[in-house]
Write a protein that holds these residues in place. Structure first.
Motif, PDB file in Angstrom:
ATOM      1  N   ASP A  13      10.581  14.482  -8.048  1.00  0.00           N
ATOM      2  CA  ASP A  13      11.662  13.660  -7.533  1.00  0.00           C
ATOM      3  C   ASP A  13      12.827  13.614  -8.501  1.00  0.00           C
ATOM      4  O   ASP A  13      12.658  13.417  -9.694  1.00  0.00           O
ATOM      5  CB  ASP A  13      11.160  12.243  -7.258  1.00  0.00           C
ATOM      6  N   ARG A  14      14.019  13.788  -7.969  1.00  0.00           N
ATOM      7  CA  ARG A  14      15.189  13.878  -8.828  1.00  0.00           C
ATOM      8  C   ARG A  14      15.698  12.529  -9.303  1.00  0.00           C
ATOM      9  O   ARG A  14      16.532  12.465 -10.193  1.00  0.00           O
ATOM     10  CB  ARG A  14      16.305  14.608  -8.090  1.00  0.00           C
ATOM     11  N   THR A  15      15.232  11.435  -8.667  1.00  0.00           N
ATOM     12  CA  THR A  15      15.802  10.133  -8.994  1.00  0.00           C
ATOM     13  C   THR A  15      14.832   9.209  -9.724  1.00  0.00           C
ATOM     14  O   THR A  15      15.059   8.007  -9.790  1.00  0.00           O
ATOM     15  CB  THR A  15      16.250   9.431  -7.691  1.00  0.00           C
ATOM     16  N   GLY A  16      13.752   9.760 -10.271  1.00  0.00           N
ATOM     17  CA  GLY A  16      12.807   8.906 -10.969  1.00  0.00           C
ATOM     18  C   GLY A  16      12.020   8.095  -9.964  1.00  0.00           C
ATOM     19  O   GLY A  16      11.580   8.622  -8.944  1.00  0.00           O
ATOM     20  N   PRO A  17      11.810   6.787 -10.211  1.00  0.00           N
ATOM     21  CA  PRO A  17      11.047   5.963  -9.278  1.00  0.00           C
ATOM     22  C   PRO A  17      11.771   5.878  -7.934  1.00  0.00           C
ATOM     23  O   PRO A  17      12.884   5.374  -7.863  1.00  0.00           O
ATOM     24  CB  PRO A  17      10.999   4.590  -9.964  1.00  0.00           C
ATOM     25  N   VAL A  18      11.136   6.368  -6.890  1.00  0.00           N
ATOM     26  CA  VAL A  18      11.737   6.361  -5.560  1.00  0.00           C
ATOM     27  C   VAL A  18      10.766   5.777  -4.537  1.00  0.00           C
ATOM     28  O   VAL A  18      11.104   5.748  -3.381  1.00  0.00           O
ATOM     29  CB  VAL A  18      12.137   7.796  -5.125  1.00  0.00           C
ATOM     30  N   LEU A  32       0.822  -1.205   0.000  1.00  0.00           N
ATOM     31  CA  LEU A  32       0.000   0.000   0.000  1.00  0.00           C
ATOM     32  C   LEU A  32       0.861   1.263   0.000  1.00  0.00           C
ATOM     33  O   LEU A  32       0.594   2.219  -0.736  1.00  0.00           O
ATOM     34  CB  LEU A  32      -0.916   0.003   1.231  1.00  0.00           C
ATOM     35  N   LEU A  33       1.898   1.273   0.824  1.00  0.00           N
ATOM     36  CA  LEU A  33       2.777   2.434   0.888  1.00  0.00           C
ATOM     37  C   LEU A  33       3.478   2.665  -0.450  1.00  0.00           C
ATOM     38  O   LEU A  33       3.610   3.804  -0.914  1.00  0.00           O
ATOM     39  CB  LEU A  33       3.814   2.247   2.001  1.00  0.00           C
ATOM     40  N   ASP A  34       3.929   1.582  -1.065  1.00  0.00           N
ATOM     41  CA  ASP A  34       4.640   1.704  -2.341  1.00  0.00           C
ATOM     42  C   ASP A  34       3.724   2.226  -3.432  1.00  0.00           C
ATOM     43  O   ASP A  34       4.096   3.105  -4.214  1.00  0.00           O
ATOM     44  CB  ASP A  34       5.207   0.334  -2.733  1.00  0.00           C
ATOM     45  N   SER A  35       2.501   1.704  -3.473  1.00  0.00           N
ATOM     46  CA  SER A  35       1.548   2.162  -4.485  1.00  0.00           C
ATOM     47  C   SER A  35       1.232   3.639  -4.314  1.00  0.00           C
ATOM     48  O   SER A  35       1.252   4.417  -5.277  1.00  0.00           O
ATOM     49  CB  SER A  35       0.264   1.330  -4.388  1.00  0.00           C
ATOM     50  N   GLY A  36       0.951   4.039  -3.082  1.00  0.00           N
ATOM     51  CA  GLY A  36       0.629   5.440  -2.836  1.00  0.00           C
ATOM     52  C   GLY A  36       1.800   6.364  -3.110  1.00  0.00           C
ATOM     53  O   GLY A  36       1.635   7.453  -3.678  1.00  0.00           O
ATOM     54  N   TRP A  37       3.013   5.925  -2.737  1.00  0.00           N
ATOM     55  CA  TRP A  37       4.201   6.745  -2.955  1.00  0.00           C
ATOM     56  C   TRP A  37       4.483   6.920  -4.441  1.00  0.00           C
ATOM     57  O   TRP A  37       4.822   8.016  -4.897  1.00  0.00           O
ATOM     58  CB  TRP A  37       5.391   6.114  -2.252  1.00  0.00           C
ATOM     59  N   ARG A  38       4.336   5.853  -5.221  1.00  0.00           N
ATOM     60  CA  ARG A  38       4.576   5.953  -6.668  1.00  0.00           C
ATOM     61  C   ARG A  38       3.563   6.874  -7.321  1.00  0.00           C
ATOM     62  O   ARG A  38       3.910   7.653  -8.219  1.00  0.00           O
ATOM     63  CB  ARG A  38       4.535   4.564  -7.298  1.00  0.00           C
ATOM     64  N   ASN A  39       2.309   6.818  -6.882  1.00  0.00           N
ATOM     65  CA  ASN A  39       1.308   7.741  -7.432  1.00  0.00           C
ATOM     66  C   ASN A  39       1.648   9.184  -7.090  1.00  0.00           C
ATOM     67  O   ASN A  39       1.517  10.086  -7.924  1.00  0.00           O
ATOM     68  CB  ASN A  39      -0.078   7.398  -6.878  1.00  0.00           C
ATOM     69  N   LEU A  40       2.100   9.405  -5.871  1.00  0.00           N
ATOM     70  CA  LEU A  40       2.446  10.755  -5.429  1.00  0.00           C
ATOM     71  C   LEU A  40       3.615  11.315  -6.214  1.00  0.00           C
ATOM     72  O   LEU A  40       3.621  12.491  -6.595  1.00  0.00           O
ATOM     73  CB  LEU A  40       2.781  10.734  -3.941  1.00  0.00           C
ATOM     74  N   THR A  41       4.624  10.486  -6.459  1.00  0.00           N
ATOM     75  CA  THR A  41       5.858  10.993  -7.066  1.00  0.00           C
ATOM     76  C   THR A  41       5.817  11.031  -8.584  1.00  0.00           C
ATOM     77  O   THR A  41       6.817  11.335  -9.216  1.00  0.00           O
ATOM     78  CB  THR A  41       7.051  10.130  -6.613  1.00  0.00           C
ATOM     79  N   ARG A  42       4.680  10.757  -9.169  1.00  0.00           N
ATOM     80  CA  ARG A  42       4.538  10.893 -10.633  1.00  0.00           C
ATOM     81  C   ARG A  42       4.470  12.349 -11.064  1.00  0.00           C
ATOM     82  O   ARG A  42       4.478  12.650 -12.255  1.00  0.00           O
ATOM     83  CB  ARG A  42       3.281  10.164 -11.098  1.00  0.00           C
ATOM     84  N   ASP A  43       4.385  13.263 -10.076  1.00  0.00           N
ATOM     85  CA  ASP A  43       4.262  14.677 -10.432  1.00  0.00           C
ATOM     86  C   ASP A  43       5.580  15.292 -10.895  1.00  0.00           C
ATOM     87  O   ASP A  43       5.645  16.470 -11.245  1.00  0.00           O
ATOM     88  CB  ASP A  43       3.714  15.484  -9.256  1.00  0.00           C
ATOM     89  N   GLY A  44       6.661  14.499 -10.851  1.00  0.00           N
ATOM     90  CA  GLY A  44       7.935  14.989 -11.371  1.00  0.00           C
ATOM     91  C   GLY A  44       8.776  15.744 -10.384  1.00  0.00           C
ATOM     92  O   GLY A  44       9.776  16.338 -10.752  1.00  0.00           O
TER      93      GLY A  44
END
Length: 212
Positions: free
Chosen positions: A207-212, A193-205
């Protein structure tokens, strides 16, 4: 904490004789304290008794452990270092929640069944108000440190509440899993759940390292 579940994620650098002696003294004090606490209960053991059992003075004891509660949680700084390293040293392309999941599962496997005193240690903490309060204070400190590293590694804005939330729930998942029949499954699903939510959040660009 029982010796068999004291873990370090990194190979320690060589240390000098003085440092080794200090570490050995600290270990002897912590081991004596835990043994007495498990035998008689935390509240029924005095500082003088612990010092005598470890063959040190009370002054020496307090140099290593400023308060009685710290005797039970003698490896917390090492555990925090390992937690932060799990984020900083994760493989390229690996998300922060996934790295924290592996860290939590590794420590769960290391502790479960590895030491017959492990259950007794948890019962000691959970049944002693002073230890529960002290542990909660440490928990909050770990949350702040982990949130800071998540912020740095993800490139998100300073003070981003999402980083604090991820740190909080990443630390809470192993604790919440203790009451379940299959703690490993609970930890795995919580981090899904945490990973799914975090990936959705960080799709806004942001993050400097891409998928984090």
């Amino acid at each position: 904490m029982p010796e068999a579940i004291r873990q370090s994620d990194d190979t320690p650098a060589p240390v000098g004789r003085r440092e080794r002696k200090k570490a050995a003294t600290r270990q002897a004090i912590a081991d004596a304290a835990l043994r007495l606490f498990l035998e008689r209960g935390y509240d029924d053991v005095g500082i003088r008794e612990i010092a005598d059992a470890a063959d040190v003075s009370t002054t020496t004891l307090f140099k290593h452990f400023p308060v009685k509660e710290a005797l039970v949680f003698d490896q917390e700084s090492d555990l925090e270092s390992g937690l932060l390293a799990a984020v900083r040293e994760r493989a390229p392309g690996r998300s922060i929640p996934d790295a924290l999941r592996e860290h939590a599962l590794r420590h769960r496997r290391a502790g479960a069944g590895s030491d017959p005193r492990f259950t007794a240690f948890l019962e000691l903490v959970n049944s002693t108000p002073a230890l529960r309060d002290y542990h909660q204070a440490m928990w909050l400190r770990h949350t702040a440190a982990l949130a800071q590293v998540i912020t740095e590694e993800s490139g998100r804005p300073a003070g981003d509440p999402a980083c604090t939330a991820l740190a909080h729930f990443a630390l809470e998942a192993p604790h919440a899993a203790r009451a379940h029949d299959d703690p490993q499954e609970v930890i795995t699903r919580a981090f899904d759940l945490l990973d799914s939510g975090w990936r959705n959040l960080t799709r806004d660009g942001n993050d400097r390292t891409g998928p984090v």
